[in-house]
Structure formats: structure tokens, C-alpha cells
Design a protein around this motif. Structure first.
Motif, PDB file in Angstrom:
ATOM      1  N   LEU A  20       0.649  -1.108   0.197  1.00 51.41           N
ATOM      2  CA  LEU A  20       0.009   0.206  -0.060  1.00 51.41           C
ATOM      3  C   LEU A  20       0.725   1.351   0.022  1.00 51.41           C
ATOM      4  CD1 LEU A  20      -2.650   1.247   0.119  1.00 51.41           C
ATOM      5  CD2 LEU A  20      -2.846   1.034   2.415  1.00 51.41           C
ATOM      6  N   PRO A  21       2.142   1.300   0.922  1.00 51.50           N
ATOM      7  CA  PRO A  21       2.844   2.354   0.654  1.00 51.50           C
ATOM      8  C   PRO A  21       3.240   2.684  -0.647  1.00 51.50           C
ATOM      9  CG  PRO A  21       2.979   1.412   2.723  1.00 51.50           C
ATOM     10  CD  PRO A  21       2.285   0.720   2.001  1.00 51.50           C
ATOM     11  N   ASP A  22       3.871   1.420  -1.248  1.00 50.67           N
ATOM     12  CA  ASP A  22       4.448   1.660  -2.587  1.00 50.67           C
ATOM     13  C   ASP A  22       3.415   2.125  -3.692  1.00 50.67           C
ATOM     14  OD1 ASP A  22       6.242   1.054  -4.393  1.00 50.67           O
ATOM     15  OD2 ASP A  22       5.534  -0.861  -4.800  1.00 50.67           O
ATOM     16  N   PHE A  23       2.231   1.793  -3.393  1.00 49.56           N
ATOM     17  CA  PHE A  23       0.998   2.602  -4.439  1.00 49.56           C
ATOM     18  C   PHE A  23       0.825   4.171  -4.138  1.00 49.56           C
ATOM     19  CE2 PHE A  23      -3.290   4.236  -4.535  1.00 49.56           C
ATOM     20  CZ  PHE A  23      -3.465   4.072  -5.979  1.00 49.56           C
ATOM     21  N   ILE A  24       1.070   4.304  -2.798  1.00 44.61           N
ATOM     22  CA  ILE A  24       0.874   5.696  -2.562  1.00 44.61           C
ATOM     23  C   ILE A  24       2.094   6.513  -3.237  1.00 44.61           C
ATOM     24  CG2 ILE A  24       0.793   7.406  -0.786  1.00 44.61           C
ATOM     25  CD1 ILE A  24      -0.840   5.261   1.011  1.00 44.61           C
ATOM     26  N   GLU A  25       3.219   6.116  -2.965  1.00 41.50           N
ATOM     27  CA  GLU A  25       4.407   6.560  -3.558  1.00 41.50           C
ATOM     28  C   GLU A  25       4.257   6.712  -5.171  1.00 41.50           C
ATOM     29  OE1 GLU A  25       9.302   6.711  -3.604  1.00 41.50           O
ATOM     30  OE2 GLU A  25       8.248   4.733  -3.232  1.00 41.50           O
ATOM     31  N   ALA A  26       3.741   5.543  -5.554  1.00 43.58           N
ATOM     32  CA  ALA A  26       3.615   5.655  -7.307  1.00 43.58           C
ATOM     33  C   ALA A  26       2.825   6.743  -7.783  1.00 43.58           C
ATOM     34  CB  ALA A  26       3.122   4.147  -7.581  1.00 43.58           C
ATOM     35  N   ARG A  27       1.547   6.839  -7.090  1.00 44.50           N
ATOM     36  CA  ARG A  27       0.667   7.785  -7.479  1.00 44.50           C
ATOM     37  C   ARG A  27       1.045   9.321  -6.983  1.00 44.50           C
ATOM     38  NH1 ARG A  27      -1.762  11.347  -8.569  1.00 44.50           N
ATOM     39  NH2 ARG A  27      -3.970  11.666  -8.459  1.00 44.50           N
ATOM     40  N   LEU A  28       1.733   9.588  -5.920  1.00 46.93           N
ATOM     41  CA  LEU A  28       2.150  11.070  -5.411  1.00 46.93           C
ATOM     42  C   LEU A  28       3.350  11.245  -5.449  1.00 46.93           C
ATOM     43  CD1 LEU A  28      -0.773  10.840  -2.952  1.00 46.93           C
ATOM     44  CD2 LEU A  28      -0.870  12.121  -5.022  1.00 46.93           C
ATOM     45  N   GLY A  29       4.174  10.370  -5.669  1.00 41.61           N
ATOM     46  CA  GLY A  29       5.683  10.749  -5.899  1.00 41.61           C
ATOM     47  C   GLY A  29       6.423  11.237  -4.516  1.00 41.61           C
ATOM     48  N   SER A  30       6.002  10.973  -3.332  1.00 40.76           N
ATOM     49  CA  SER A  30       6.424  11.436  -2.419  1.00 40.76           C
ATOM     50  C   SER A  30       6.922  10.224  -1.282  1.00 40.76           C
ATOM     51  CB  SER A  30       5.469  12.412  -1.316  1.00 40.76           C
ATOM     52  OG  SER A  30       5.937  12.648  -0.183  1.00 40.76           O
ATOM     53  N   VAL A  31       8.239  10.334  -1.182  1.00 41.61           N
ATOM     54  CA  VAL A  31       8.857   9.323  -0.037  1.00 41.61           C
ATOM     55  C   VAL A  31       8.434   9.614   1.318  1.00 41.61           C
ATOM     56  CG1 VAL A  31      10.886   8.421   0.666  1.00 41.61           C
ATOM     57  CG2 VAL A  31      10.968   9.131  -1.622  1.00 41.61           C
ATOM     58  N   ALA A  32       8.257  10.842   1.518  1.00 46.70           N
ATOM     59  CA  ALA A  32       7.860  11.383   3.178  1.00 46.70           C
ATOM     60  C   ALA A  32       6.242  10.714   3.046  1.00 46.70           C
ATOM     61  CB  ALA A  32       7.853  12.775   3.027  1.00 46.70           C
ATOM     62  N   LEU A  33       5.619  10.902   2.194  1.00 44.79           N
ATOM     63  CA  LEU A  33       4.285  10.263   2.427  1.00 44.79           C
ATOM     64  C   LEU A  33       4.249   8.696   2.467  1.00 44.79           C
ATOM     65  CD1 LEU A  33       1.222  10.486   2.372  1.00 44.79           C
ATOM     66  CD2 LEU A  33       1.319  10.718  -0.096  1.00 44.79           C
ATOM     67  N   ARG A  34       4.940   8.136   1.775  1.00 46.13           N
ATOM     68  CA  ARG A  34       5.276   6.763   1.956  1.00 46.13           C
ATOM     69  C   ARG A  34       5.692   6.527   3.320  1.00 46.13           C
ATOM     70  NH1 ARG A  34       7.887   2.611  -2.341  1.00 46.13           N
ATOM     71  NH2 ARG A  34       7.913   0.737  -0.941  1.00 46.13           N
ATOM     72  N   ARG A  35       6.478   7.048   4.038  1.00 46.38           N
ATOM     73  CA  ARG A  35       6.924   6.905   5.196  1.00 46.38           C
ATOM     74  C   ARG A  35       5.687   6.958   6.281  1.00 46.38           C
ATOM     75  NH1 ARG A  35      10.239   4.816   2.723  1.00 46.38           N
ATOM     76  NH2 ARG A  35      12.927   5.528   2.847  1.00 46.38           N
ATOM     77  N   CYS A  36       4.972   7.766   6.062  1.00 48.35           N
ATOM     78  CA  CYS A  36       3.760   8.037   6.801  1.00 48.35           C
ATOM     79  C   CYS A  36       2.915   7.175   6.778  1.00 48.35           C
ATOM     80  CB  CYS A  36       3.001   9.443   6.610  1.00 48.35           C
ATOM     81  SG  CYS A  36       1.523   9.904   7.463  1.00 48.35           S
ATOM     82  N   ALA A  37       2.472   6.695   5.633  1.00 47.33           N
ATOM     83  CA  ALA A  37       1.728   5.551   5.145  1.00 47.33           C
ATOM     84  C   ALA A  37       2.167   4.121   5.892  1.00 47.33           C
ATOM     85  CB  ALA A  37       1.514   5.150   3.743  1.00 47.33           C
ATOM     86  N   THR A  38       3.469   3.958   5.860  1.00 42.82           N
ATOM     87  CA  THR A  38       4.243   2.806   6.299  1.00 42.82           C
ATOM     88  C   THR A  38       3.988   2.764   7.916  1.00 42.82           C
ATOM     89  OG1 THR A  38       6.078   2.588   4.818  1.00 42.82           O
ATOM     90  CG2 THR A  38       6.217   1.758   7.028  1.00 42.82           C
ATOM     91  N   ALA A  39       3.824   4.020   8.739  1.00 47.70           N
ATOM     92  CA  ALA A  39       3.641   3.925  10.149  1.00 47.70           C
ATOM     93  C   ALA A  39       2.123   3.607  10.462  1.00 47.70           C
ATOM     94  CB  ALA A  39       3.759   5.314  10.622  1.00 47.70           C
ATOM     95  N   PHE A  40       1.108   3.945   9.618  1.00 51.10           N
ATOM     96  CA  PHE A  40      -0.162   3.749   9.912  1.00 51.10           C
ATOM     97  C   PHE A  40      -0.440   2.124   9.401  1.00 51.10           C
ATOM     98  CE2 PHE A  40      -0.950   8.546   9.646  1.00 51.10           C
ATOM     99  CZ  PHE A  40      -1.766   8.608  11.008  1.00 51.10           C
ATOM    100  N   VAL A  41       0.200   1.558   8.366  1.00 47.15           N
ATOM    101  CA  VAL A  41       0.184   0.303   8.171  1.00 47.15           C
ATOM    102  C   VAL A  41       0.473  -0.638   9.327  1.00 47.15           C
ATOM    103  CG1 VAL A  41       1.075  -1.609   6.773  1.00 47.15           C
ATOM    104  CG2 VAL A  41       0.111   0.274   5.651  1.00 47.15           C
ATOM    105  N   VAL A  42       1.677  -0.169   9.875  1.00 42.13           N
ATOM    106  CA  VAL A  42       2.214  -0.893  11.252  1.00 42.13           C
ATOM    107  C   VAL A  42       1.143  -0.716  12.379  1.00 42.13           C
ATOM    108  CG1 VAL A  42       3.999  -1.132  12.946  1.00 42.13           C
ATOM    109  CG2 VAL A  42       4.517  -0.782  10.558  1.00 42.13           C
TER     110      VAL A  42
END
Length: 593
Positions: free
Chosen positions: A105-127
Motif C-alpha cells: 500500500l505505501p508503494d502504491f501511494i508513492e507511485a501515485r503521488l511521488g512522495s517518499v515522506a508520504l510513503r513513510r507516513c503510510a508505512t507507520a499507519f500500516v504498522v
């Protein structure tokens, strides 16, 4: 508690089959591509059974019947919401998500919006979501094993985690796909057979349970002199003047106490209560006491109606935000197969939920003492012996216990794979050994929390996980797939605000549970507020930050929505995970409907 040999046999057989199937499948897992997405060659029907297997958790197998026993008509919204979520997922998310070529899911979010910081935020919520969902699975395993076997409750929690870790470390997604598909059919069998047998006994006995008919407006009554041991501190609501013999913890003798009509009596952990035959059953303070209230939905007025809407919103939108559900759609060969999988899941879930609902209704007539202890999640485990005492009841209990153990294993496996996959690809280099280290680390924390946190109703605690998923990932997925003006600052702000509100409600509800239950209903089901706020914040911040829109948004949207035969779908970061040499092998995997 006496040893139930049939239940022990069922548990051992399920554990052995789980280990065998996982070990057999893990022999073909050699790359990160196998561990994360099973090489994207899982056919629709098998994937649907695997999704249903991991989705039908302890909250479904034990919790739905317990909620129906306790809440009656209001409890039916849980299976409705759990199933309806796949309709939204099928319509709005499944196919575009697979076409993105992402692995997590964080990989999809980075693919769509191009933000590594957003990916890290998504990773935290996945955990956080994964751990929040794993804890009730382990607590449910402990409850189930302590009921049918003479072991402490923590034994079941640790046994499930050890077996799940064994399969996940061996082969990741490749190993658990066949296991979860098998476990769905096992769970369906384990509820359907007892339901048919117990219904046959009920019909031949005169259409009436020993505690009274459900059509009677009065509360259920104890059919015989009954002793109830209270395992946790509870508040009991009394509907009539009730004499009861009470033995407090540490005391050798009983004392006779008369509870007043309409009172709420606080009973301490370890207290023994003895009720005479024919006494109306006192119920935990938030349960329906009279059968007339139990049969009527929305009996609590406006607050109860709003709580129901909040539950439906959480389950309907939360399903599309659960990481362990979404990751299974990455295993399909293409978007069309992902959408077909979601349709099959709707059919499988609709069939399954007929049976816990039926068993929950029967439990009110045969095991009303669970309304005193508050352990209504044990309804499907206690019911067979109550309806069919003797060897027949023992055999049915063994069948049910086998299904319950499969529920803990399948959901825990999916959660562990999804969270470990995110951690290994975001915090490490994404190699197989990184996945295994991540799985071990992720498995320890929920096990510790399960052993230390206060157990609550399984469906209620899982409902909070749905609210968190709906308030964080649902806005990003829906708007990211269907609104090209979404920006990464808007997505991050909406995720933090929505998730922060749910976490605040969870903390408030936990404190309230230890200090007298003073929190309002919003602390228990906050989605009605948090989800609209998250969507609104995401849209407003995105409109205010147009520079945060990725430059390649048109190309990404084309890849998400173009029909599969046009060939725009591409897997992401193949070289990073060392899968280039495996792509020719993955492409030959034949996909069947």
C-alpha cells in the motif's frame, strides 16, 4: 476446565495441515517477488478463498455470534458492514490498484503521488493498523483454548503466533495463499455443520430453548440452578428483584444478596454468583436485557442510530484500507482478475455470515449465562454442549474449535505478511532475509500487547481497526484513483488528521474502560466524524497546494484506468528487489478463472 479430546484433536489437525500446506508451498518461494505477491499468478477463485480466509478473523468466527447474542438486531450490522465493504472495493479500488504495479500500500501511494515522506507516513499507519488488528486475534485464540482445554489463556496466543511465524518466515505470501484458501473452507464447514445439527435438535425439541423463546418479551431465564464465575470486573443490569448467592474472592462462604429492580450492580473479578432456576438473567450493562429490546433495532434512540451509521461507514470504507486485504489483490495477474476476485469474495462472505448469525440467536436461548460474565465471544464454543450434552456436543465443540483455530491462524498470517512486507521494503532493502527479519520483529510486539492489554469484545476492537483504516487510507485511495488534483501534502495532512482523531478516540475509550465507562459513543465508533473530516482536509489542502501534484500524474492515471489488454501495466522497482531474472518465469504462470 476438563480436557475436551475432540477439541484437542481438531486443533492438532488444523495445526498439522497448516504447517504441511505452508511448508509444501514455501518450497517454490525463492525471491522477494514470491514473498510479497506470490509472483502475481494467483487465480481469481483461489485468491477469493484466500482473501475470505484471512478476512474472516476471530471477530467474524467468534465475535459476530457474541455480538448477536448481546445486542440482537443491532449486532446484524457487523456482518452486513464486513461484507458490503467489498462492494466498494470492487467498484472503486481493486482493478486500478492492481494495474499500478505496486507491491504494498505505501508503494502504491508513492507511485501515485511521488512522495517518499508520504510513503513513510503510510508505512507507520500500516504498522499501527496491523498491530491493532493482530492483538484481538491473539486474545481470541487465548480465550478459545482456555475454554476447551485446561491451559492458561496466554498459551493459545503464543501457539498461534509461533505457528504463523513458522509459515511466514518459510515462504511469505507464496506459502500462506494455499493455507488461507484451505482455511476458509474449513471455517465454513466448522460453522455450517454445527449450525445444521443444532437447528435440527432445536426443531425436534419443540422450537423452544430452555431459557425461553426469543419471541417472549421477557428476559431469558436460568433453566436450572446456575453458578457463574465472573472473570473480569463487570457492571450487571438487573430487570427485576433478584436474590443471588454471592461468594467474593478469597471467601469460603456464600452470602445472600437481593439486587433491586433496575439497579446496576458492580461485580468484581473472581466473584462467584449462584442463581436459582427461573431467575431472569442479569446482563452486562451495555447488552439488551429483555428479548423485546433484543429484537428491536435502534432501541437506544438517536445516539444508537448515529453509532450504527458510524459502524457502517467504518466497515464499508475501512475494508479498502486494510493492508492485509489490499495486498492480496496485488497477487492477481491483472486488473480484470482483481475485480473478479472481489465479486467472488462477496459471495463467499455472504454465505459464511449466515451461520454465526444463526448461532448467536440460538445462544440467547441456551447459554444466557454468558450475558452475566460478559464473555459473549465464547458463544459458539459453549453452544454445542448446551444444546447437545455428551459425546455429540463434544464432537461439535471439536469441529467449532478447529474452525476457530483456523480463523486465528489465517488472519494473523495475512496481517503478518502485509506488515512485514511494508517494513522490509520501506525500512530495509527489500530482500528475502529482510522480509524474514521484519516478520520476526513485527510478530513480537502484538504478542506482548495481547498478553498485557485488557480483552474486549472481538468485533468491537476490530471495528476500531476498520475506523482507523477508513480514516487514513480510504481518502488517499479513492481520491488518488479518481481525482487527478490530489497532492501529496493534502494526502499526508488528511491521513495524519484522520488517523490522529481515531487514535485519540482509542486512547480515550481505553482510559474510560478502566475508569468507569464515561466516554461518549464517539470514542467507541468515531468513523462518522473522522472519515468526513479526513476527506475534507485532504481535498482542501490539495486545492491549496497545487505544486504538490506529481508531474507525471497523467501517465499514472492512464496506467490505473486503461484496460488491461492495452499493456500499460508495469511492475514497480523490479531491479531493486532482484527480480529481473525471475520475470520470464513469472510470466509463464498460467492464470485460470
Amino acid at each position: 476446565m476438563q480436557l475436551n479430546a475432540w477439541a484437542l484433536t481438531g486443533i492438532v489437525l488444523v495445526a498439522a495441515m497448516t504447517f504441511y500446506l505452508g511448508h509444501r508451498s514455501s518450497r517454490f518461494a525463492s525471491s522477494t517477488h514470491d514473498f510479497l505477491v506470490a509472483r502475481r499468478t494467483v487465480r481469481s477463485r483461489r485468491n477469493a478463498a484466500a482473501i475470505s480466509g484471512e478476512y474472516l478473523s476471530a471477530a467474524s468466527f467468534l465475535g459476530v455470534a457474541g455480538i448477536v447474542l448481546k445486542e440482537g438486531a443491532d449486532g446484524l450490522w457487523y456482518p452486513i458492514g464486513f461484507t458490503a465493504g467489498y462492494l466498494a472495493l470492487m467498484l472503486f479500488v481493486a482493478a486500478p490498484l492492481r494495474r499500478s504495479g505496486a507491491y504494498t500500500l505505501p508503494d502504491f501511494i508513492e507511485a501515485r503521488l511521488g512522495s517518499v515522506a508520504l510513503r513513510r507516513c503510510a508505512t507507520a499507519f500500516v504498522v499501527v493498523i496491523g498491530i491493532l488488528y493482530l492483538v484481538p486475534q491473539l486474545q481470541g485464540a487465548g480465550l478459545a483454548l482456555s475454554i476447551v482445554l485446561p491451559v492458561p489463556w496466554w498459551v493459545g496466543a503464543l501457539a498461534v503466533m509461533v505457528l504463523v511465524l513458522t509459515n511466514v518466515l518459510a515462504g511469505g505470501m507464496r506459502a500462506i495463499t494455499v493455507v488461507q484458501a484451505f482455511q476458509y473452507w474449513l471455517k465454513l464447514f466448522a460453522l455450517a455443520v454445527p449450525a445444521f445439527v443444532l437447528c435440527a435438535v432445536f426443531v425436534t425439541s419443540g422450537h423452544n430453548g430452555p431459557s425461553g423463546s426469543l419471541g417472549s418479551p421477557a428476559p431469558p431465564t436460568f433453566p436450572a440452578d446456575t453458578t457463574v464465575r465472573v472473570e473480569t470486573n463487570v457492571g450487571l443490569r438487573v430487570t427485576t428483584v433478584t436474590p443471588v448467592r454471592v461468594r467474593l474472592p478469597g471467601e469460603a462462604d456464600d452470602r445472600i444478596v437481593v439486587w433491586a429492580k433496575g439497579a446496576t450492580e458492580q461485580v468484581a473479578e473472581g466473584t462467584e454468583l449462584r442463581f436459582a432456576a427461573g431467575t431472569p438473567v442479569p446482563v452486562v450493562s451495555d447488552a439488551a436485557s429483555a428479548n423485546s429490546d433484543w429484537l428491536r433495532p435502534g432501541r437506544g434512540g438517536v445516539a444508537d442510530l448515529l453509532q450504527t451509521y458510524s459502524l457502517l461507514l467504518a466497515t464499508f470504507l475501512g475494508t479498502m484500507g486494510l493492508p492485509h486485504v489490499l495486498v492480496r489483490f496485488y497477487t492477481n495477474p491483472d486488473g480484470k482478475a482483481a475485480r473478479r476476485t472481489a465479486v467472488h469474495v462477496l459471495l463467499l462472505l455472504g454465505l459464511f455470515y449466515l451461520f454465526p448469525t444463526l448461532l448467536g440467536a440460538m445462544s440467547r436461548m441456551y447459554v444466557p449465562q454468558l450475558l452475566v460474565t460478559g464473555q459473549t465471544d465464547a458463544a459458539v464454543l459453549r453452544l454445542p454442549q448446551a444444546v447437545l450434552p455428551g459425546v455429540g456436543g463434544d464432537i461439535l465443540t471439536g469441529v467449532v474449535m478447529a474452525g476457530a483455530f483456523a480463523a486465528f491462524l489465517s488472519t494473523s498470517s495475512g496481517l503478518l505478511v502485509s506488515v512485514a512486507g511494508v517494513v522490509s521494503t520501506d525500512l530495509f532493502k527489500g530482500r528475502v532475509r529482510d522480509f524474514r527479519w521484519s516478520a520476526g520483529l513485527v510478530g513480537i510486539l502484538p504478542a506482548l500487547l495481547a498478553l498485557t492489554m485488557r480483552a474486549t469484545d472481538l468485533s468491537l476492537s476490530v471495528g476500531m481497526s476498520f475506523a482507523l483504516a477508513a480514516s487514513t487510507f480510504s481518502p488517499v485511495l479513492v481520491l488518488g484513483i479518481w481525482w487527478r488534483r490530489l497532492t501529496w501534502p493534502g494526502a499526508m495532512t488528511g491521513m495524519i488528521v484522520g488517523g490522529g482523531l481515531v487514535v485519540a478516540a482509542l486512547v480515550l475509550n481505553t482510559i474510560s474502560g478502566y475508569t468507569g465507562g464515561w466516554a461518549p459513543w464517539l470514542a467507541d465508533q468515531p468513523a462518522l466524524i473522522t472519515v468526513p473530516v479526513a476527506f475534507a482536509v485532504t481535498v482542501l489542502v490539495s486545492l491549496a497546494t497545487p505544486d504538490g501534484k506529481p508531474a507525471d500524474v497523467n501517465n499514472v492515471m492512464l496506467r490505473l484506468h486503461a484496460p488491461d489488454p492495452l499493456g500499460f501495466m508495469r511492475d514497480r522497482a523490479v531491479a531493486r528487489f532482484g527480480q529481473v531474472e525471475n520475470r520470464h518465469r513469472a510470466g509463464r504462470g498460467r492464470h485460470r478463472k
